[in-house]
Scaffold this active site. Structure first.
Site: not given
Length: 384
Positions: A87, A90, A92, A94, A130, A276
């Site tokens: 992505d 963003s 991070n 996780w 998100y 997206t």
């Protein structure tokens, strides 16, 4: 052959490639619609507010239905494997964890830190919003392996709560953020930044190829570009804000006619976002754009068109003096009596009040994209 390349990289530190294969999947909206559940429209731009040495490597990604593109990473010692969404919207990293008991977690692969000898816990919690959902979790440190490259002591988020329906139907077990560290929740160091800091990449950049029409072959390459995935030259444009991968758009045209939507504001801004699946247009242009396409909005917030028509306009984005074209076969999907336009409105402006676009997978399937951290620029070339 690929395993041999990785082995050579590990042993002699030569010019191996870090390739991450990607898969693609239907969007959350499409999956839920097939189950008879129609999600209300949510502005995708909402998410914008809130040691083994190698030179470069390519990781294949999976692709199903030309929407989400995701690939495999491993976490822990011994490694536990996860499908993660790559992505650029963003920052991070996780994964689902055994600390989470909601259906979204238990229906996916869950990381168990007690089964990893290299896991280090922290008491720092996080909340990640998100565009279509949110989750809570706790940070820790562990070894992450990406296509044979091992990154020790990487900061990683472990989910503790994934409420709602959003992540239940997704085919991936976590998200790997590829944007700038300035927007990383909790001040965490993104994986790409760790690789850069440790000199693991031949060049401090990565590149993305997204296949279309249900084809395989999608990939993200770290440390270089894959010349087999594009044709012609790469056209570069500067990053306008070192947060998301944000760039400027000089003008937007419909069917060859300039709309003036960008020039009247001194330009538009666009966030280039692999997370997206659509293109998201500023609300100031949506009415004119949908009228030009001949689309009507249904009760679910989707813009639908007559599948039997064929005379839809080509859209043109002028970026650093170069025209980038998106044809109707790229932004209209469906068959028989139901076709819809993969363009949605956003109601949030950029920080300087210029109109804000999101150039998601609809655009990125047409153009190979290169994310150059060394020079803070983004490159596009025609995808093969």
């Amino acid at each position: 052959m690929k395993s041999l390349i990785v082995l050579v990289a590990c042993l002699v530190l030569s010019e191996a490639l870090i390739r991450v294969p990607l898969r693609k999947s239907k969007s959350i909206r499409e999956i839920m619609s097939e189950k008879g559940i129609h999600l209300p429209y949510t502005d995708p731009a909402l998410k914008y507010h809130p040691e083994i040495l190698a030179t470069s490597t390519i990781e294949p990604m999976s692709n199903y239905a030309d929407n989400y593109y995701y690939g495999v990473i491993s976490v822990g010692t011994p490694p536990q494997s996860f499908q993660v969404l790559f992505d650029t919207g963003s920052s991070n990293l996780w994964v689902n964890s055994v600390y989470c008991n909601t259906q979204a977690c238990t229906s996916h692969t869950q990381f168990n830190p007690q089964q990893s000898s290299t896991f280090q816990s922290t008491s720092q919690t996080f909340y990640l919003p998100y565009g279509a959902g949110a989750l809570s979790g706790i940070f820790g440190y562990d070894t992450v392996t990406l296509s044979g490259i091992t990154i020790t002591g990487q900061e990683i988020g472990l989910s503790t709560n994934e409420p709602g329906r959003t992540f239940i139907v997704t085919p991936f077990d976590g998200i790997l953020g590829l944007a700038y560290p300035s927007i990383a929740v909790g001040g965490q160091t993104p994986l790409v930044d760790t690789m850069m800091q440790r000199g693991l990449l031949q060049e401090n950049l990565f590149a993305v190829y997204l296949s279309s029409n249900g084809n395989s072959g999608s990939e993200v390459m770290f440390g270089g570009v894959d010349q087999n995935m594009y044709q012609g030259e790469i056209n570069w444009t500067p990053v306008t804000a070192e947060t998301y991968w944000q760039i400027g758009i000089q003008e937007f045209s419909i069917g060859g006619q300039e709309t003036g939507i960008c020039s009247q504001y001194g330009g538009c801004q666009a966030i280039v976002d692999t997370g997206t699946s659509t293109i998201t247009a500023p609300q100031q242009i949506m009415s004119k754009l949908m009228s030009s396409i001949g689309a009507q909005q249904n009760s679910y917030g989707e813009y639908v068109v007559n599948c039997q028509e064929s005379n839809y306009p080509t859209l043109t984005f002028t970026i650093s003096g170069v025209n980038f074209y998106v044809g109707p076969s790229d932004y209209i999907v469906g068959q028989n009596d139901y076709c819809y336009v993969k363009i949605f409105p956003t109601y949030l402006p950029a920080q300087n009040n210029q109109p804000l676009w999101i150039l998601g997978d609809v655009f990125l399937k047409v153009y190979y994209s290169v994310y150059d951290r060394a020079n803070n620029q983004l490159g596009f070339a025609s995808a093969v």
